[in-house]
Enzyme design. Structure first.
Site, PDB file in Angstrom:
ATOM      1  N   GLY A 142     -65.226 104.104 -38.054  1.00 34.61           N
ATOM      2  CA  GLY A 142     -65.263 102.685 -37.681  1.00 34.61           C
ATOM      3  C   GLY A 142     -66.642 102.063 -37.746  1.00 34.61           C
ATOM      4  O   GLY A 142     -66.908 101.071 -37.055  1.00 34.61           O
ATOM      5  N   SER A 143     -67.514 102.572 -38.618  1.00 33.71           N
ATOM      6  CA  SER A 143     -68.852 101.944 -38.696  1.00 33.71           C
ATOM      7  C   SER A 143     -68.757 100.541 -39.292  1.00 33.71           C
ATOM      8  O   SER A 143     -69.538  99.658 -38.922  1.00 33.71           O
ATOM      9  CB  SER A 143     -69.837 102.824 -39.465  1.00 33.71           C
ATOM     10  OG  SER A 143     -69.513 102.864 -40.830  1.00 33.71           O
ATOM     11  N   ASN A 144     -67.812 100.304 -40.193  1.00 36.15           N
ATOM     12  CA  ASN A 144     -67.623  98.936 -40.691  1.00 36.15           C
ATOM     13  C   ASN A 144     -67.065  98.027 -39.600  1.00 36.15           C
ATOM     14  O   ASN A 144     -67.459  96.860 -39.506  1.00 36.15           O
ATOM     15  CB  ASN A 144     -66.696  98.929 -41.913  1.00 36.15           C
ATOM     16  CG  ASN A 144     -67.447  99.264 -43.188  1.00 36.15           C
ATOM     17  OD1 ASN A 144     -68.264  98.469 -43.657  1.00 36.15           O
ATOM     18  ND2 ASN A 144     -67.195 100.439 -43.740  1.00 36.15           N
ATOM     19  N   ASN A 152     -60.104  94.392 -48.009  1.00 34.35           N
ATOM     20  CA  ASN A 152     -60.412  95.829 -47.951  1.00 34.35           C
ATOM     21  C   ASN A 152     -61.852  96.030 -48.383  1.00 34.35           C
ATOM     22  O   ASN A 152     -62.389  95.251 -49.173  1.00 34.35           O
ATOM     23  CB  ASN A 152     -59.485  96.597 -48.907  1.00 34.35           C
ATOM     24  CG  ASN A 152     -59.758  98.092 -48.884  1.00 34.35           C
ATOM     25  OD1 ASN A 152     -59.931  98.692 -47.824  1.00 34.35           O
ATOM     26  ND2 ASN A 152     -59.826  98.711 -50.063  1.00 34.35           N
ATOM     27  N   ARG A 164     -54.489 104.779 -45.365  1.00 37.50           N
ATOM     28  CA  ARG A 164     -53.079 104.824 -45.774  1.00 37.50           C
ATOM     29  C   ARG A 164     -52.862 103.768 -46.839  1.00 37.50           C
ATOM     30  O   ARG A 164     -53.341 102.628 -46.693  1.00 37.50           O
ATOM     31  CB  ARG A 164     -52.128 104.499 -44.613  1.00 37.50           C
ATOM     32  CG  ARG A 164     -52.261 105.345 -43.394  1.00 37.50           C
ATOM     33  CD  ARG A 164     -51.764 106.749 -43.554  1.00 37.50           C
ATOM     34  NE  ARG A 164     -50.362 106.892 -43.907  1.00 37.50           N
ATOM     35  CZ  ARG A 164     -49.803 108.057 -44.191  1.00 37.50           C
ATOM     36  NH1 ARG A 164     -50.513 109.167 -44.210  1.00 37.50           N
ATOM     37  NH2 ARG A 164     -48.519 108.127 -44.484  1.00 37.50           N
ATOM     38  N   HIS A 214     -64.278  98.962 -50.216  1.00 36.86           N
ATOM     39  CA  HIS A 214     -64.132 100.168 -51.035  1.00 36.86           C
ATOM     40  C   HIS A 214     -65.528 100.645 -51.443  1.00 36.86           C
ATOM     41  O   HIS A 214     -66.360  99.825 -51.871  1.00 36.86           O
ATOM     42  CB  HIS A 214     -63.291  99.832 -52.273  1.00 36.86           C
ATOM     43  CG  HIS A 214     -63.074 101.006 -53.169  1.00 36.86           C
ATOM     44  ND1 HIS A 214     -62.133 101.979 -52.906  1.00 36.86           N
ATOM     45  CD2 HIS A 214     -63.689 101.373 -54.325  1.00 36.86           C
ATOM     46  CE1 HIS A 214     -62.173 102.894 -53.871  1.00 36.86           C
ATOM     47  NE2 HIS A 214     -63.104 102.544 -54.734  1.00 36.86           N
ATOM     48  N   GLU A 266     -72.244  98.463 -47.272  1.00 32.55           N
ATOM     49  CA  GLU A 266     -70.934  97.996 -46.794  1.00 32.55           C
ATOM     50  C   GLU A 266     -71.105  97.171 -45.520  1.00 32.55           C
ATOM     51  O   GLU A 266     -70.443  96.147 -45.326  1.00 32.55           O
ATOM     52  CB  GLU A 266     -70.012  99.195 -46.512  1.00 32.55           C
ATOM     53  CG  GLU A 266     -69.641  99.986 -47.750  1.00 32.55           C
ATOM     54  CD  GLU A 266     -68.660 101.111 -47.428  1.00 32.55           C
ATOM     55  OE1 GLU A 266     -67.792 100.941 -46.556  1.00 32.55           O
ATOM     56  OE2 GLU A 266     -68.764 102.179 -48.066  1.00 32.55           O
TER      57      GLU A 266
HETATM   58  C1  GAR Z   1     -66.111 103.508 -45.900  1.00 29.76           C
HETATM   59  O1  GAR Z   1     -67.038 104.062 -46.812  1.00 29.76           O
HETATM   60  C2  GAR Z   1     -65.045 102.722 -46.638  1.00 29.76           C
HETATM   61  O2  GAR Z   1     -65.528 102.030 -47.751  1.00 29.76           O
HETATM   62  C3  GAR Z   1     -64.128 103.838 -47.051  1.00 29.76           C
HETATM   63  O3  GAR Z   1     -64.062 104.703 -45.931  1.00 29.76           O
HETATM   64  C4  GAR Z   1     -65.290 104.604 -45.220  1.00 29.76           C
HETATM   65  C5  GAR Z   1     -64.970 104.269 -43.781  1.00 29.76           C
HETATM   66  O4  GAR Z   1     -66.117 104.311 -42.983  1.00 29.76           O
HETATM   67  N1  GAR Z   1     -62.838 103.340 -47.403  1.00 29.76           N
HETATM   68  C6  GAR Z   1     -62.107 103.861 -48.376  1.00 29.76           C
HETATM   69  O5  GAR Z   1     -62.453 104.810 -49.032  1.00 29.76           O
HETATM   70  C7  GAR Z   1     -60.770 103.159 -48.587  1.00 29.76           C
HETATM   71  N2  GAR Z   1     -60.118 103.687 -49.725  1.00 29.76           N
HETATM   72  P1  GAR Z   1     -66.093 103.686 -41.517  1.00 29.76           P
HETATM   73  O6  GAR Z   1     -64.848 104.238 -40.813  1.00 29.76           O
HETATM   74  O7  GAR Z   1     -67.359 104.217 -40.888  1.00 29.76           O
HETATM   75  O8  GAR Z   1     -66.079 102.196 -41.634  1.00 29.76           O
END
Ligand code: GAR
Length: 223
Positions: free
Chosen positions: A17-19, A112, A96, A114, A179
């Site tokens: 969940g850093s985003n 989203n 998912r 990516h 991101e």
């Molecule tokens: C992030 O790098 C995001 O771009 C990726 O998962 C990570 C989640 O980090 N998402 C995908 O690969 C989606 N297909 P976070 O939980 O620290 O935000």
């Protein structure tokens, strides 16, 4: 007290969940004119749930394994998001694949992030695949979600160089930092009603642009 003029955002997570944290921070400092009305995790032990709790944001677990099929799992998420008055849904490390049932319920209101420069490297393990493909740059993309995975209209991208000794972990960490810059930027643009989807393109209304900007990797030798 919630500001009724602010955009209500729902965030779907599966892990760290850093985003989500980046969105919380930029909403708290006022740079994103929106509020998070609900966080949903499909993983009971996702650290992002703790981040939501610390920020005083409502959060719940909707575990895909508790449902007979994808549609009933997604229907439970749709009901929770609608009950929370969510207008925009942000997938933030939500691992998912969503069916058309969910995607249609939030058509034009589903973003989203990516960890690659789409349309290059959709799917999984994208940092390792970018290194193996020998590209000099990768990066991050925020896009609207459509029924084709990782192929919807692009809102924002950040470019990250791939360095000689990068591993998928070092590259992922460098991309993740970017991101955290572009997801709040994209949500702010959405909240300000400055995004217009035209086919595969997203028009930014009132943009600020630098026509001379370019990137070169590796850096040219100093003169
Ligand atoms: C992030 O790098 C995001 O771009 C990726 O998962 C990570 C989640 O980090 N998402 C995908 O690969 C989606 N297909 P976070 O939980 O620290 O935000």
């Amino acid at each position: 007290m919630a500001d009724p003029a602010q955009l209500n955002v729902g965030v779907l997570i599966s892990g760290s969940g850093s985003n989500l944290q980046a969105l919380i921070d930029r909403m708290e400092d006022g740079s994103v004119p929106a509020r998070i009305a609900l966080v949903i995790s499909n993983q009971p032990n996702a650290f992002g749930l703790e981040r939501a709790r610390r920020a005083g944001i409502p959060a719940c677990v909707i575990h895909h394994r508790d449902f007979a099929d994808r549609e009933s799992f997604e229907q439970a998420m749709i009901i929770a998001l609608e009950e929370a008055g969510v207008e925009l849904v942000c997938l933030a490390g939500f691992m998912r694949v969503l069916t058309p049932c969910f995607i249609r319920a939030f058509h034009g209101r589903l973003l989203n992030i990516h960890p690659a420069l789409l349309p290059a490297f959709p799917g999984l393990h994208v940092q390792q695949r970018a290194i193996e493909a020998g590209v000099r740059f990768s990066g991050a993309t925020v896009h609207f979600v459509t029924e084709e995975v990782d192929a919807g209209p692009i809102v924002a991208q950040a470019v990250v160089p791939i360095l000689e000794n990068d591993t998928s972990e070092t590259l992922a960490a460098r991309i993740l930092k970017q991101e955290h810059r572009i997801y709040p930027l994209a949500v702010a643009l959405y909240a300000q009603k400055r995004l217009r989807i035209e086919g595969q393109r997203v028009r930014i209304l009132n943009p600020t642009e630098n026509p001379a900007a370019c990137l070169i990797a590796p850096n040219p030798p100093a003169a």
